[in-house]
Design a protein around this motif. Structure first.
Motif, mmCIF file in Angstrom:
data_model
loop_
_atom_site.group_PDB
_atom_site.id
_atom_site.type_symbol
_atom_site.label_atom_id
_atom_site.label_comp_id
_atom_site.label_asym_id
_atom_site.label_seq_id
_atom_site.Cartn_x
_atom_site.Cartn_y
_atom_site.Cartn_z
ATOM 1 N N ARG A 125 2.571 2.182 -1.396
ATOM 2 C CA ARG A 125 2.889 0.839 -1.858
ATOM 3 C C ARG A 125 2.563 0.803 -3.340
ATOM 4 O O ARG A 125 1.402 0.953 -3.719
ATOM 5 C CB ARG A 125 2.030 -0.182 -1.112
ATOM 6 N N LYS A 135 -1.410 -8.271 9.892
ATOM 7 C CA LYS A 135 -2.318 -9.079 9.065
ATOM 8 C C LYS A 135 -2.147 -10.562 9.378
ATOM 9 O O LYS A 135 -3.117 -11.295 9.498
ATOM 10 C CB LYS A 135 -2.038 -8.814 7.577
ATOM 11 N N LYS A 164 -3.529 9.417 0.624
ATOM 12 C CA LYS A 164 -2.452 10.091 1.361
ATOM 13 C C LYS A 164 -1.307 9.112 1.577
ATOM 14 O O LYS A 164 -1.192 8.500 2.634
ATOM 15 C CB LYS A 164 -2.985 10.596 2.712
ATOM 16 N N ASP A 192 2.505 -0.138 4.055
ATOM 17 C CA ASP A 192 1.075 -0.401 3.955
ATOM 18 C C ASP A 192 0.526 -0.801 5.326
ATOM 19 O O ASP A 192 0.838 -1.881 5.822
ATOM 20 C CB ASP A 192 0.856 -1.532 2.945
ATOM 21 N N PRO A 193 -0.287 0.066 5.944
ATOM 22 C CA PRO A 193 -0.784 -0.266 7.288
ATOM 23 C C PRO A 193 -1.600 -1.562 7.319
ATOM 24 O O PRO A 193 -1.673 -2.217 8.356
ATOM 25 C CB PRO A 193 -1.655 0.945 7.663
ATOM 26 N N ALA A 194 -2.175 -1.941 6.175
ATOM 27 C CA ALA A 194 -2.992 -3.160 6.159
ATOM 28 C C ALA A 194 -2.126 -4.420 6.250
ATOM 29 O O ALA A 194 -2.633 -5.513 6.500
ATOM 30 C CB ALA A 194 -3.858 -3.206 4.894
#
Lengths: 165, 580
Positions: free
Chosen positions: B154, B316, B190, B310-312
């Motif tokens: 990102r 969310k 990563k 973005d895994p976050a």
């Protein structure tokens, strides 16, 4: 991510051993208004990495726990992060404490200290310095036992933990 | 390049050249001074701004329009704090930036030295990463790492804080041994994600079986250069698309399946189709509160497929039914591949399509024409501007009513033609961003659409535009008010207007523009609008500012009031009696 079953949450974070990394990690908690109960940081067997053990004295909702883990993982200096399940890990904490102890009180004190596996580190005229490595809950109990004697000074390290074998 | 001993300042410039930097925006000062000497001999074009915030927004405009990382360089202390706003803006809108700040010499750090501030501390929360350089030898590696971090995964802003002794050739600390290809040392970074194919399968299955699906497309599509892939996916599936404020242009507005912008000021059909959908396919979108309205009431019947790098972001705001962590372009291509392998059994969506076209007929964007002799309607000005400029015109907007109207009324048919401050909502963004976009696209027409409140925050950069020969055009929608705040006070504070009136006649924008070397034009009546735009379009050797005198009482419609769910959408008065 496994939801913890205890009333606390342990995060184990492997980070690059560099200046400023602790501030980045702790800053993420403070921005979200999450209090860190205890924090242990030291280099691992590889000198370029440190291991941070964070003890949050609340059991986070799994959603917010995943969120915090994902956001911490986004920090460039964080190499690995996970939550330790208290049921499947072995934890210890170190306490050193100076406690008021007249000569007449010492037998009882040392007797109790032996039972929990603590050590006498130093003896003064009116006080003794003790250490204890145990689980945090055993240390909590021993600390309240000592409060009857009068605690002069006390330092606990907070939890450190590893996966059970 | 050869291996040799050089100083940190030269190494910085050489490293930037090696990264392919063609232009940088900045303003020198004490701590960064040594780096400004090698710039004279560099191939990099340096654009001298009038305020450091301008340097940051120009770098953002350049990055948003070209896809290349924007580079800005400023000195320590106040210069560093002045560029914090663009950093935060770029952080929220995932814009790749590399910002270099000067710092006091290493030995002076922490002593409250002149123009010292804790730049890495201050910017920690508004950058993807930042570096404090403590050894000149690290300069080439850190520059390489900064560009890598800013542009991969990102994207986002990265800051390099450079103490003066590291870059000052008179200081032995600045000496380093130049290496052409330093090895990056980022063990915790990563950005490449392996895409989970079972997620793609589940997603395709849901897409094929849903009756009322909508593609909810966000800025991630543009970051992933996925506009073409998206078009293929849309045409293969025949599913409608909404493009968020950050994704305008990612899918052509003129396409029959494009529903336009959703959200607080989205059009009725875009908002309502999401609300009534049984499946939302979120592609590089982050369920921002301006899109969802009250989260509990958002798209209550919809299953969610959430694709994000973005895994976050995943989960969310809204827990997805299918989560796919990965680059949008690669994910979409994998979906298209799978769809092509399958038989085109499609479920009958004709009822959903006619519902959508019914909304489009009953609830188009609309406004009332202005009364003769009264001030211009901003929507009319934008329609004229849209129709009288080339289709690939780049539009950079400020923040407020004019931003929403531009997003609504413009026809975005090309990606990377819409530049705005979406997440942070930074007033004053448009002029410097337009300058940056123009620098990156010297052959394209670039218009800034600005409000009078915004214009007064960063207009001085038009001096930069003149002196550096970067001709842009500014459509100033001047309603004498902080219009969006006025609208809220009108609607939610009993028309009690508090501190929103700027002035009807001060400043004199035409004279101000002319004093900065631009052509200034004032337009009061609708008949003058096309003529003024045509005149501006013909001027190529300098910037033009058109002061359009617009109506202050005009509201942006539709509107979902803050804190309400999207079914509470307020339509313009003329559509209130329409059946919903």
């Amino acid at each position: 991510m496994k939801k913890t079953q205890a009333n606390y949450t342990i995060l184990v974070i492997t980070v690059e051993n560099k200046f400023g990394v602790l501030a980045r990690v702790s800053g993420l908690f403070s921005r979200r208004g999450v209090n860190i109960k205890s924090l242990a940081v030291a280099p691992t067997d590889k000198a370029e990495f440190s291991r941070i053990t964070v003890d949050l004295d609340i059991e986070l909702e799994s959603v917010s726990l995943d969120q915090i883990i994902n956001q911490l993982d986004k920090l460039i200096n964080v190499v690995e992060i996970r939550a330790l399940d208290p049921a499947e890990s072995v934890e210890r904490e170190l306490m050193i404490v100076t406690v008021e102890a007249e000569a007449s009180q010492r037998d009882e004190l040392v007797d109790h200290l032996d039972k929990v596996g603590g050590k006498v580190l130093n003896i003064g005229t009116e006080s003794m310095m003790l250490s204890l490595v145990e689980t945090s809950s055993v240390i909590d109990d021993f600390e309240s036992f000592l409060s009857d004697y009068g605690i002069v000074e006390l330092q606990r390290t907070g939890r450190v933990a590893l996966d059970s074998l | 390049m050869t291996s040799e001993n050089i100083d940190g300042g030269k190494a910085l410039i050489r490293a930037l050249e090696k990264e392919g930097v063609e232009v940088m925006f900045g303003l020198p000062g004490g701590a960064i001074l040594p780096v400004y000497d090698p710039i004279i001999d560099s191939t990099i074009r340096h654009i001298l701004v009038r305020h450091e915030q301008g340097a940051g927004h120009m770098a953002q405009g350049y990055a948003q329009a070209t896809g290349k990382p924007g580079v800005a360089m400023v000195t320590s202390g106040p210069a560093a704090t002045n560029i914090v706003t663009p950093l935060c803006d770029a952080y929220l809108d995932s814009t790749p930036l590399v910002v270099i700040t000067g710092q006091v010499p290493l030995a002076a750090i922490g002593t409250d030295a002149f123009q010292e501030c804790d730049t890495t501390g201050i910017t920690m929360g508004v950058t993807k990463h930042n570096f404090l350089v403590k050894d000149a030898q690290d300069v080439p590696r850190i520059v390489k790492e900064a560009f890598h971090i800013a542009t991969t995964g990102r994207p986002g802003p990265v800051l390099i804080d450079l103490p003066k002794d590291i870059v000052d050739p008179n200081n032995p600390r600045s000496e380093l041994y130049w290496v052409d290809n330093p090895e990056m040392d980022l063990p915790g970074y990563k950005p490449e994600k392996k895409i989970d194919l079972s997620g793609i399968e589940k997603a395709v299955e849901l897409i094929q079986s849903s009756e009322r699906p909508v593609f909810y497309v966000g800025g991630g599509i543009l970051k992933a250069r996925a506009a073409e892939a998206l078009r293929e996916l849309v045409e293969i599936t025949g599913i409608h698309v909404v493009t968020t404020l950050m994704a305008r242009g990612a899918f052509p507005d003129s396409h029959e399946l494009c529903l336009g912008m959703p959200g607080m000021h989205g059009n009725y059909t875009a908002v309502t189709s999401m609300q009534k959908a049984d499946l939302l396919v979120a592609l590089g979108a982050r369920f921002d509160d301006r899109v969802t309205g009250k989260v509990d009431g958002f798209a209550p019947d919809a299953k969610i497929i959430h694709v994000d790098i973005d895994p976050a972001e995943i989960g969310k705001v809204r827990k997805p039914d299918v989560a796919i962590n990965g680059d949008c372009r690669l994910v979409i291509e994998a979906m298209v591949d799978l769809l092509r392998q399958q038989d085109a059994i499609q479920i009958d969506r004709s009822e959903w399509k006619s519902t959508i076209s019914g909304w489009q007929e009953r609830f188009p964007l609309t406004y009332e024409d202005s009364e003769p002799g009264s001030r211009l309607k901003p929507q009319y000005v934008l329609e004229q501007l849209r129709d009288l400029t080339p289709a690939d015109t780049i539009v950079a907007s400020g923040v407020g009513q004019h931003q929403m109207w531009t997003s609504q009324y413009w026809n975005f048919d090309y990606p990377y033609t819409w530049i705005n401050s979406g997440g942070l909502g930074t007033m004053g963004f448009s002029i410097p961003a337009a300058i940056g976009a123009k620098v990156g696209n010297p052959d394209r027409m670039v218009w800034a659409v600005d409000g009078d409140g915004c214009f007064q925050m960063t207009a001085q950069e038009l001096v930069t535009a003149t002196v550096e020969n970067i001709p842009i055009k500014v459509a100033l929608l001047n309603n004498s008010y902080l219009g969006m705040v006025r609208q809220w006070q009108d609607m939610f504070y009993d028309e009690r207007f508090s501190e929103v009136f700027l002035s009807d006649d001060v400043p004199n924008y035409k004279a101000w523009a002319e004093s900065m070397g631009c052509v200034g034009i004032r337009v009061d009546s609708p008949e003058e609008v096309p003529e003024a735009i045509a005149k501006a379009n013909e001027i190529e050797d300098r910037s033009v500012v058109i002061d359009f005198r617009t109506a202050p009482e005009e509201h942006v419609y539709p509107m979902v009031p803050a804190g309400k769910d999207n079914s509470s959408i307020v339509v313009p008065p003329s559509q209130e009696s329409q059946e919903r």
